[in-house]
Design a protein around this motif. Structure first.
Motif, PDB file in Angstrom:
ATOM      1  N   PHE A   5      29.015  24.515  11.632  1.00 12.08           N
ATOM      2  CA  PHE A   5      29.128  25.263  10.382  1.00 12.08           C
ATOM      3  C   PHE A   5      27.803  25.303   9.624  1.00 12.08           C
ATOM      4  CE2 PHE A   5      29.994  25.711   5.863  1.00 12.08           C
ATOM      5  CZ  PHE A   5      30.777  26.863   5.853  1.00 12.08           C
ATOM      6  N   PHE A   6      27.113  24.125   9.538  1.00  6.45           N
ATOM      7  CA  PHE A   6      25.874  24.061   8.754  1.00  6.45           C
ATOM      8  C   PHE A   6      24.632  24.349   9.604  1.00  6.45           C
ATOM      9  CE2 PHE A   6      28.753  21.589   6.086  1.00  6.45           C
ATOM     10  CZ  PHE A   6      28.479  22.113   4.834  1.00  6.45           C
ATOM     11  N   ASP A   7      24.865  24.612  10.871  1.00  6.90           N
ATOM     12  CA  ASP A   7      23.767  24.897  11.771  1.00  6.90           C
ATOM     13  C   ASP A   7      22.767  23.750  11.847  1.00  6.90           C
ATOM     14  OD1 ASP A   7      22.469  26.361  13.630  1.00  6.90           O
ATOM     15  OD2 ASP A   7      21.334  27.593  12.197  1.00  6.90           O
ATOM     16  N   LEU A   8      23.282  22.572  12.126  1.00  7.43           N
ATOM     17  CA  LEU A   8      22.438  21.380  12.269  1.00  7.43           C
ATOM     18  C   LEU A   8      22.626  20.839  13.670  1.00  7.43           C
ATOM     19  CD1 LEU A   8      23.463  19.339   9.097  1.00  7.43           C
ATOM     20  CD2 LEU A   8      21.449  20.798   9.371  1.00  7.43           C
ATOM     21  N   ASN A   9      21.729  19.921  14.082  1.00  5.59           N
ATOM     22  CA  ASN A   9      22.059  19.238  15.326  1.00  5.59           C
ATOM     23  C   ASN A   9      22.589  17.838  15.008  1.00  5.59           C
ATOM     24  OD1 ASN A   9      19.934  17.304  15.223  1.00  5.59           O
ATOM     25  ND2 ASN A   9      18.518  18.935  15.868  1.00  5.59           N
ATOM     26  N   LEU A  10      23.238  17.250  16.007  1.00  5.93           N
ATOM     27  CA  LEU A  10      23.967  16.003  15.795  1.00  5.93           C
ATOM     28  C   LEU A  10      23.048  14.890  15.313  1.00  5.93           C
ATOM     29  CD1 LEU A  10      26.812  14.912  16.090  1.00  5.93           C
ATOM     30  CD2 LEU A  10      26.264  14.229  18.423  1.00  5.93           C
ATOM     31  N   HIS A  11      21.854  14.894  15.839  1.00  2.98           N
ATOM     32  CA  HIS A  11      20.897  13.860  15.477  1.00  2.98           C
ATOM     33  C   HIS A  11      20.613  13.878  13.966  1.00  2.98           C
ATOM     34  CE1 HIS A  11      17.581  11.102  15.992  1.00  2.98           C
ATOM     35  NE2 HIS A  11      16.864  11.903  15.211  1.00  2.98           N
TER      36      HIS A  11
END
Ligand code: ADP
Ligand code: MG
Length: 465
Positions: free
Chosen positions: A376-382
């Motif tokens: 949703f927020f366009d982030l990666n897991l790290h």
């Protein structure tokens, strides 16, 4: 295990099976006149003489027909009805045009058949095999009281509740119970759809007075699924007069519906207020114990050896519809009849898979929540689980932590471990912060709602692309 059948043989076998379980009059009235046209690619095409006939078969026998055919062929079937008033479909009936009620034909003998035939009570639906729990205790007690001809209580009785919770069963049970007090009692059971269709036929054939007479002579009228009268104004008016005539002469009326009267907004006010003047009882979805008891009861009826743990397994998963519970049981029974193996949980899980889909509680993991929030927020897991304190990361991180706490059974330390091994007090802090922010912030509330839905519905791939 599949065998090929010609459509004629298949239909013959099906009829033979159905004959065993349906009373003779209904069998001759409703099933005998059906012609099997073809059986191709799992589709069984049945020819019936009228729309009315098709509707009646669909609501009363379709499920059984399908079960029988599937039992015989060992594969799923779709039944298709085509309406075709072929001359041979109803022998000698063409010129009379009396098709309102096929059951009536046995009584013709060349003369005019009654405009309204008796629709038989289903002997499988009695109080004896109606399992009582908290969900239906009151309805059961009220039904028993109404069935007693001595009692003047509760007129009309209105039973409402969701699909497959036992309204029809209860109505047949009331009718049959009254007949045990004296076989002379005149009991009529019918769905409001049949009422409507018979009414229309009666108008068409100019036999209204006969139609009215049939109803005015009853001791107990059981009208099922009254919601089907919605919008049918003339039928409602007719039923209003029928109702009054019965009520005024102290005859009993039981009505069922999928909603309480005040929610039946497409039913005339004067009719609704008549319903409201009596006793209104609801049937709720049964609790786990009742569901287990129903399953064990039905298993006994089918002489099926159903271990309690399997009954619990199934009842835990099918919660809202007793018909569906029964469907599960029939599947298990059919399987056992073929394999002669005892039923174990694994068999149930395997066989009932499609039936349980959507009912099984969805297991949600912290990982799944993290994936959804990242997406949703366009982030990666790290970044989500790391320690970067830029607002771009902290807001999604806190939301993911909050959702993990809300939607999983994980403890604070467990969640802490899955968010980069931080201190569990920071997890508690994040949860409190999000909860506080949610108060009064409609935007934030909508975001949480949206994400919750996304997490429940979306089958995320296990790895983040
Ligand atoms: P409804 O008319 O409310 O849609 P039905 O009366 O057709 O539901 O019930 C669906 C199935 O569940 C029927 O086969 C009925 O025998 C069964 N059933 C419902 N309630 C009970 C109960 N309390 N005990 C036993 N069987 C039940
Ligand atoms: Mg029903």
């Amino acid at each position: 295990m599949t065998t090929t059948f010609s459509h004629v043989t298949l239909w013959e076998k099906t009829l033979n099976a159905l004959r065993e379980e349906i009373d003779e009059e209904s069998f001759e009235g409703w099933l005998q006149p059906v012609h099997c046209k073809q059986y191709v690619n799992g589709e069984l095409e049945l020819r019936v003489p009228s729309d009315f006939f098709r509707n009646w078969l669909t609501s009363n026998y379709l499920e059984r027909i399908e079960e029988c055919v599937e039992g015989i062929t060992g594969r799923p079937v779709t039944v298709i009805f085509t309406v075709d008033p072929a001359p041979d479909a109803i022998p000698g009936d063409r010129d009379q045009g009396d098709r309102a009620a096929p059951g009536a034909r046995s009584a013709t003998g060349g003369g005019r058949s009654p405009i309204f035939a008796r629709f038989p009570l289903n002997p499988n639906y009695t109080f004896e095999n109606f399992i009582v729990g908290e969900s239906n205790r009151f309805a059961n007690a009220a039904g028993l009281a109404v069935a007693d001809p001595q009692s003047r209580a509760y007129n009309p009785l209105m039973i409402y509740g969701g699909v497959g919770l036992g309204k029809t069963h209860m109505m047949h049970a009331i009718g049959q119970r009254m007949l045990t007090y004296g076989p002379h009692f005149n009991v009529i059971y019918l769905s409001s759809e049949v009422f409507m269709n018979s009414f229309i036929e009666a108008i068409r054939l100019k036999r209204m007075s006969e139609f009215r007479d049939c109803f005015r002579k009853v001791d107990l009228l059981l009208l099922d699924d009254v919601q089907f009268l919605a919008g049918a104004e003339r039928s409602q008016t007719e039923f209003f007069h029928t109702f009054n005539a019965l009520f005024d002469t102290g005859k009993k009326i039981v009505i069922s519906s999928d909603h309480p009267p005040k929610e039946l907004t497409d039913i005339e006010e004067r009719l609704r207020s008549r319903f409201e003047a009596g006793l209104i009882v609801d049937i709720q979805p049964p609790d786990l114990e009742t569901r287990v008891a129903i399953l064990l009861g039905k298993a006994e009826e089918h002489s099926l050896d159903l271990p309690q743990e399997v009954a619990i397994f199934v009842a835990e998963r099918i919660k809202t519809n007793i018909r569906k519970l029964e469907g599960a049981l029939k599947k298990l029974a059919a399987h056992c009849a073929v394999t002669r193996e005892p039923i174990v949980i694994d068999t149930a899980r395997r066989l009932l898979g499609p039936l349980l889909a959507g009912e099984e509680p969805i297991k949600i993991s912290v990982e799944k929540i993290q994936l959804a929030v990242c997406k949703f927020f366009d982030l990666n897991l790290h970044d989500l689980t790391g320690s970067n304190r830029a607002r771009k990361y902290t807001v999604p991180r806190q939301i993911a932590i909050y959702l993990s706490r809300q939607m999983t059974d994980c403890s604070f330390p467990e969640i802490a471990r899955k968010f980069g091994g931080r201190d569990h007090t920071s997890i508690m802090h994040a949860c409190r912060k999000v909860a506080r922010e949610l108060e009064g912030d409609l935007n934030r509330q909508n975001l949480i709602k949206y994400l919750t839905k996304l997490i429940k519905e979306e089958p995320f791939s296990e790895k983040l692309a």
